[in-house]
Design a protein around this motif. Sequence first.
Motif, PDB file in Angstrom:
ATOM      1  N   LEU A  94       0.888  -1.158   0.000  1.00  0.00           N
ATOM      2  CA  LEU A  94       0.000   0.000   0.000  1.00  0.00           C
ATOM      3  C   LEU A  94       0.924   1.205   0.000  1.00  0.00           C
ATOM      4  N   SER A  95       0.801   2.036  -1.020  1.00  0.00           N
ATOM      5  CA  SER A  95       1.751   3.140  -1.153  1.00  0.00           C
ATOM      6  C   SER A  95       1.071   4.462  -1.450  1.00  0.00           C
ATOM      7  N   LEU A  96       1.777   5.522  -1.109  1.00  0.00           N
ATOM      8  CA  LEU A  96       1.355   6.866  -1.495  1.00  0.00           C
ATOM      9  C   LEU A  96       1.969   7.185  -2.860  1.00  0.00           C
ATOM     10  N   ALA A  97       1.176   7.821  -3.711  1.00  0.00           N
ATOM     11  CA  ALA A  97       1.681   8.187  -5.037  1.00  0.00           C
ATOM     12  C   ALA A  97       1.198   9.587  -5.392  1.00  0.00           C
ATOM     13  N   VAL A  98       1.990  10.266  -6.196  1.00  0.00           N
ATOM     14  CA  VAL A  98       1.646  11.633  -6.638  1.00  0.00           C
ATOM     15  C   VAL A  98       1.878  11.725  -8.158  1.00  0.00           C
ATOM     16  N   SER A 118      -8.888   4.050  -0.644  1.00  0.00           N
ATOM     17  CA  SER A 118      -9.930   3.123  -0.174  1.00  0.00           C
ATOM     18  C   SER A 118      -9.539   2.610   1.210  1.00  0.00           C
ATOM     19  N   TYR A 119      -8.431   3.109   1.751  1.00  0.00           N
ATOM     20  CA  TYR A 119      -7.915   2.634   3.046  1.00  0.00           C
ATOM     21  C   TYR A 119      -7.773   3.791   4.039  1.00  0.00           C
ATOM     22  N   GLY A 141     -12.998   2.745  -5.328  1.00  0.00           N
ATOM     23  CA  GLY A 141     -12.269   2.073  -6.413  1.00  0.00           C
ATOM     24  C   GLY A 141     -11.751   3.091  -7.416  1.00  0.00           C
ATOM     25  N   SER A 142     -10.995   2.601  -8.408  1.00  0.00           N
ATOM     26  CA  SER A 142     -10.380   3.462  -9.441  1.00  0.00           C
ATOM     27  C   SER A 142      -9.707   4.681  -8.820  1.00  0.00           C
ATOM     28  N   VAL A 143      -9.021   4.449  -7.716  1.00  0.00           N
ATOM     29  CA  VAL A 143      -8.386   5.522  -6.942  1.00  0.00           C
ATOM     30  C   VAL A 143      -7.357   6.283  -7.779  1.00  0.00           C
ATOM     31  N   ILE A 155      -2.598   9.906  -3.972  1.00  0.00           N
ATOM     32  CA  ILE A 155      -3.441   8.751  -3.637  1.00  0.00           C
ATOM     33  C   ILE A 155      -2.670   7.800  -2.717  1.00  0.00           C
ATOM     34  N   CYS A 156      -3.424   6.913  -2.070  1.00  0.00           N
ATOM     35  CA  CYS A 156      -2.802   5.821  -1.338  1.00  0.00           C
ATOM     36  C   CYS A 156      -3.533   4.568  -1.776  1.00  0.00           C
ATOM     37  N   ASP A 157      -2.825   3.678  -2.496  1.00  0.00           N
ATOM     38  CA  ASP A 157      -3.513   2.493  -3.030  1.00  0.00           C
ATOM     39  C   ASP A 157      -2.541   1.325  -3.158  1.00  0.00           C
TER      40      ASP A 157
END
Length: 285
Positions: A94-98, A118-119, A141-143, A155-157
Amino acid sequence: MSKLKIAIQKSGRLSEKSIQLIEECGIKLPNGGGKLITESTNFPVEVLFLRDDDIPEYVDQGVADIGVIGENVLLESRKNITIVEKLGFSACRLSLAVPKEIDYPDLAYFNGKKVATSYPNILSDYFEQNDINATIEFISGSVEIAPGIGLAAGICDIVSSGSTLLSNGLKEVEKVMSSQAVLVTSGNLEAEKQAILNKLLFRIRAVQKAKESKYILLNAPNEKLDKIVKILPGMNSPTILPLAKEGWSSLHSVIGEDKFWDVIDALKDAGAEGILVVPIEKMIV
Ligand SMILES: Nc1ncnc2c1ncn2[C@@H]1O[C@H](COP(=O)(O)OP(=O)(O)OP(=O)(O)O)[C@@H](O)[C@H]1O
Ligand SMILES: O=P(O)(O)OC[C@H]1O[C@H](OP(=O)(O)OP(=O)(O)O)[C@H](O)[C@@H]1O
Ligand SMILES: [Mg+2]
């Protein structure tokens, strides 16, 4: 006689591997039919097919005795259920992304920003532990499209290969947690069900152990056997059988899958020939 109720994901990333694991344990399930609950014909278990997010609640309530979920779903649920066995499949993080064009400095970047996920429970704990003050926007979903449509700065997904991030113009900047499929239980099983679970766990461990090991067979001249035996870290000492060819033997041993490629050159250099490596189906140690 009681039956152990196992909850698995109905359809998704965990489904196939969960059914495969049950079947590899010698537990037969009737084929197809779209049923949401099914009974094994040769082992006292019932399988419930559910959305993975619902499994922690059902296990907590005792509707299911055990369940197969990702550690991410377990942690997010905040239920009082525990891991009985890590299953080794569906590994992800589960990671943060930009957005990829962002010149990301460090976690402080997220202060005052909106992050879609979603978390929300896992992420808010993570931000709190790291003294970050961000707004969490829940989406189910589709984060990955959230930054592109202006919903959030990051996002964190779930990330595995990273290709979903890449195709949505995002880059991974922080790992929040690692995850794999786990078997969970509430820990309140009646004795008869606990006995079935113990039997199941014994089989799961035998299957897991076998996957981590390979059976190796090789031929070598007798005078080279001592050196070869020292290279092979086996379960016990290797089996050595004479070959019809005078002065030669066949050596059999079990070797860790992870060690195999490291020792293969050493074995050849030590005089091993005709090396065969075969999979093991079950392994009881
Ligand atoms: N790309 C991936 N690689 C490996 N494991 C993954 C990947 N994506 C998700 N997982 C793991 O599999 C679990 C189930 O993922 P999936 O995408 O099927 O969930 P879902 O869409 O929430 O399904 P459901 O419809 O049952 O709610 C995740 O919680 C995670 O632990
Ligand atoms: O890093 P990657 O290998 O691209 O995997 C990550 C993606 O996999 C999962 O989605 P999935 O493909 O299961 O679809 P879903 O979102 O419909 O569940 C997850 O939600 C990510 O979007
Ligand atoms: Mg789900």
